[in-house]
Design a protein around this motif. Structure first.
Motif, PDB file in Angstrom:
ATOM      1  N   TYR A  49     -21.399 -10.877  12.848  1.00  0.00           N
ATOM      2  CA  TYR A  49     -21.313  -9.420  12.864  1.00  0.00           C
ATOM      3  C   TYR A  49     -20.383  -8.948  11.763  1.00  0.00           C
ATOM      4  N   VAL A  50     -20.806  -7.931  11.041  1.00  0.00           N
ATOM      5  CA  VAL A  50     -19.953  -7.252  10.082  1.00  0.00           C
ATOM      6  C   VAL A  50     -19.970  -5.774  10.456  1.00  0.00           C
ATOM      7  N   THR A  51     -18.801  -5.220  10.740  1.00  0.00           N
ATOM      8  CA  THR A  51     -18.682  -3.817  11.134  1.00  0.00           C
ATOM      9  C   THR A  51     -17.824  -3.098  10.113  1.00  0.00           C
ATOM     10  N   VAL A  52     -18.360  -2.019   9.551  1.00  0.00           N
ATOM     11  CA  VAL A  52     -17.709  -1.310   8.454  1.00  0.00           C
ATOM     12  C   VAL A  52     -17.579   0.168   8.823  1.00  0.00           C
ATOM     13  N   ARG A  53     -16.407   0.722   8.569  1.00  0.00           N
ATOM     14  CA  ARG A  53     -16.203   2.159   8.789  1.00  0.00           C
ATOM     15  C   ARG A  53     -16.033   2.876   7.458  1.00  0.00           C
ATOM     16  N   LYS A  54     -16.741   3.988   7.322  1.00  0.00           N
ATOM     17  CA  LYS A  54     -16.513   4.908   6.223  1.00  0.00           C
ATOM     18  C   LYS A  54     -16.386   6.302   6.825  1.00  0.00           C
ATOM     19  N   GLY A  55     -15.167   6.841   6.795  1.00  0.00           N
ATOM     20  CA  GLY A  55     -14.931   8.129   7.436  1.00  0.00           C
ATOM     21  C   GLY A  55     -15.176   8.001   8.930  1.00  0.00           C
ATOM     22  N   GLU A  58     -13.281 -13.439  11.299  1.00  0.00           N
ATOM     23  CA  GLU A  58     -13.344 -14.000   9.964  1.00  0.00           C
ATOM     24  C   GLU A  58     -12.522 -13.114   9.022  1.00  0.00           C
ATOM     25  N   ALA A  59     -12.348 -13.566   7.800  1.00  0.00           N
ATOM     26  CA  ALA A  59     -11.658 -12.734   6.811  1.00  0.00           C
ATOM     27  C   ALA A  59     -12.450 -11.451   6.599  1.00  0.00           C
ATOM     28  N   ALA A  60     -11.781 -10.319   6.708  1.00  0.00           N
ATOM     29  CA  ALA A  60     -12.468  -9.029   6.639  1.00  0.00           C
ATOM     30  C   ALA A  60     -12.949  -8.756   5.221  1.00  0.00           C
ATOM     31  N   PRO A  61     -14.232  -8.405   5.062  1.00  0.00           N
ATOM     32  CA  PRO A  61     -14.724  -8.057   3.722  1.00  0.00           C
ATOM     33  C   PRO A  61     -14.133  -6.725   3.268  1.00  0.00           C
ATOM     34  N   ARG A  62     -14.024  -6.548   1.961  1.00  0.00           N
ATOM     35  CA  ARG A  62     -13.490  -5.305   1.408  1.00  0.00           C
ATOM     36  C   ARG A  62     -14.630  -4.313   1.218  1.00  0.00           C
ATOM     37  N   LEU A  63     -14.945  -3.597   2.282  1.00  0.00           N
ATOM     38  CA  LEU A  63     -16.038  -2.641   2.288  1.00  0.00           C
ATOM     39  C   LEU A  63     -15.609  -1.373   2.995  1.00  0.00           C
ATOM     40  N   GLY A  64     -16.075  -0.208   2.489  1.00  0.00           N
ATOM     41  CA  GLY A  64     -15.769   1.056   3.136  1.00  0.00           C
ATOM     42  C   GLY A  64     -14.275   1.318   3.215  1.00  0.00           C
ATOM     43  N   ASP A  65     -13.855   2.028   4.260  1.00  0.00           N
ATOM     44  CA  ASP A  65     -12.435   2.269   4.502  1.00  0.00           C
ATOM     45  C   ASP A  65     -11.769   1.065   5.161  1.00  0.00           C
ATOM     46  N   GLU A  66     -12.533   0.344   5.970  1.00  0.00           N
ATOM     47  CA  GLU A  66     -12.043  -0.864   6.632  1.00  0.00           C
ATOM     48  C   GLU A  66     -13.250  -1.607   7.185  1.00  0.00           C
ATOM     49  N   ALA A  67     -13.057  -2.883   7.476  1.00  0.00           N
ATOM     50  CA  ALA A  67     -14.161  -3.688   7.982  1.00  0.00           C
ATOM     51  C   ALA A  67     -13.637  -4.812   8.862  1.00  0.00           C
ATOM     52  N   VAL A  68     -14.487  -5.281   9.762  1.00  0.00           N
ATOM     53  CA  VAL A  68     -14.192  -6.413  10.632  1.00  0.00           C
ATOM     54  C   VAL A  68     -15.408  -7.331  10.611  1.00  0.00           C
ATOM     55  N   GLU A  69     -15.182  -8.622  10.467  1.00  0.00           N
ATOM     56  CA  GLU A  69     -16.267  -9.603  10.546  1.00  0.00           C
ATOM     57  C   GLU A  69     -15.903 -10.648  11.598  1.00  0.00           C
ATOM     58  N   TYR A  70     -16.875 -11.028  12.413  1.00  0.00           N
ATOM     59  CA  TYR A  70     -16.619 -12.049  13.425  1.00  0.00           C
ATOM     60  C   TYR A  70     -17.910 -12.772  13.783  1.00  0.00           C
TER      61      TYR A  70
END
Length: 240
Positions: free
Chosen positions: A202-208, A170-182
């Motif tokens: 699923y929404v996966t977000v990376r911060k650091g 899906e369109a990646a949400p603007r969260l953290g350093d980067e994110a993936v949604e599927y």
């Protein structure tokens, strides 16, 4: 669901060797590194991850149940960290999706892990917080993006009756350093031969070097709504 920490056979080591591998001892605690190079992010450890877990005050109206790690209210369960040894599924291109939420099957060593179920009367969300080496954390999300093109779905690995369709980015949400949604659909064959289609988001977000993964299960043939406020509350706590 597969991503909450499944076991299996056919292990493959994808980790680097040498010092710094994560311990899989239950309840282990890895302190943040105090020797990180200037300008480099320090290694996040188990104590950090436990401090990131949401409290009931931060998500009023929800219950929080620990599956791994410790909650602010004192609920605690043993932690089993990935050592970078994965349980192989077929096709292997789907491995990153199988391992995404709280699984010991991550292809990269973990240095802290918390998995909690946050629920109210209408929705249940599994939240996984995992600490990786600073160089490995971006690869977790990169693997998801890359595998989406080649993963056509899979079964198992333990119960071959557990079948999952092709992940849909899906369109990646603007969260953290980067994110993936599927989205992924689990296809369950019932005793009468009918197939029940259960959707997950699923929404996966990376911060650091911390990766937060959110799993939401819908009703058969009814996609779930991602609890945006809960995700933002969790990411804000990681940012503190």
């Amino acid at each position: 669901m597969f991503a909450s920490g499944c076991g299996g056979t056919g292990e493959t080591d994808h980790s680097q060797t040498g010092a710094g591998r994560a311990s899989s001892t239950a309840g282990s605690s890895v302190a943040p590194s105090s020797t990180a190079a200037k300008g480099s992010p320090a290694q996040v450890g188990q104590r950090d991850i436990d401090s990131y877990v949401l409290s009931r005050k931060e998500v009023p109206g929800y219950s929080i149940t620990a599956m791994q790690g410790r909650t602010p209210e004192g609920d605690e369960e043993p932690v089993s960290l990935s050592k970078g040894t994965v349980f192989r599924i077929s096709p292997f291109a789907c491995q990153p999706f199988f391992a995404n939420v709280g699984s010991e099957s991550s292809a990269y060593p973990q240095y802290g892990l918390a998995v909690d179920i946050v629920a109210d009367d209408t929705i249940e969300t599994t939240i996984s917080l995992a600490a990786y080496r600073p160089g490995d954390a971006p690869r977790v999300l990169a693997d998801l993006r890359q595998s989406a093109a080649s993963c056509s779905g899979w079964a198992g690995p333990v119960d071959k009756a557990e079948k999952y369709g092709k992940p849909q980015l899906e369109a990646a949400p603007r969260l953290g350093d980067e994110a993936v949604e599927y989205k992924i659909t689990e296809n369950i064959t019932e005793d009468d031969g009918k197939v029940m289609h259960v959707p997950y988001v699923y929404v996966t977000v990376r911060k650091g070097s911390t990766v937060a993964a959110f799993q939401v299960r819908g009703l058969p043939d009814k996609p779930p709504k991602v609890p945006t406020a809960m995700i933002k509350a969790q990411i804000a706590k990681v940012l503190r």
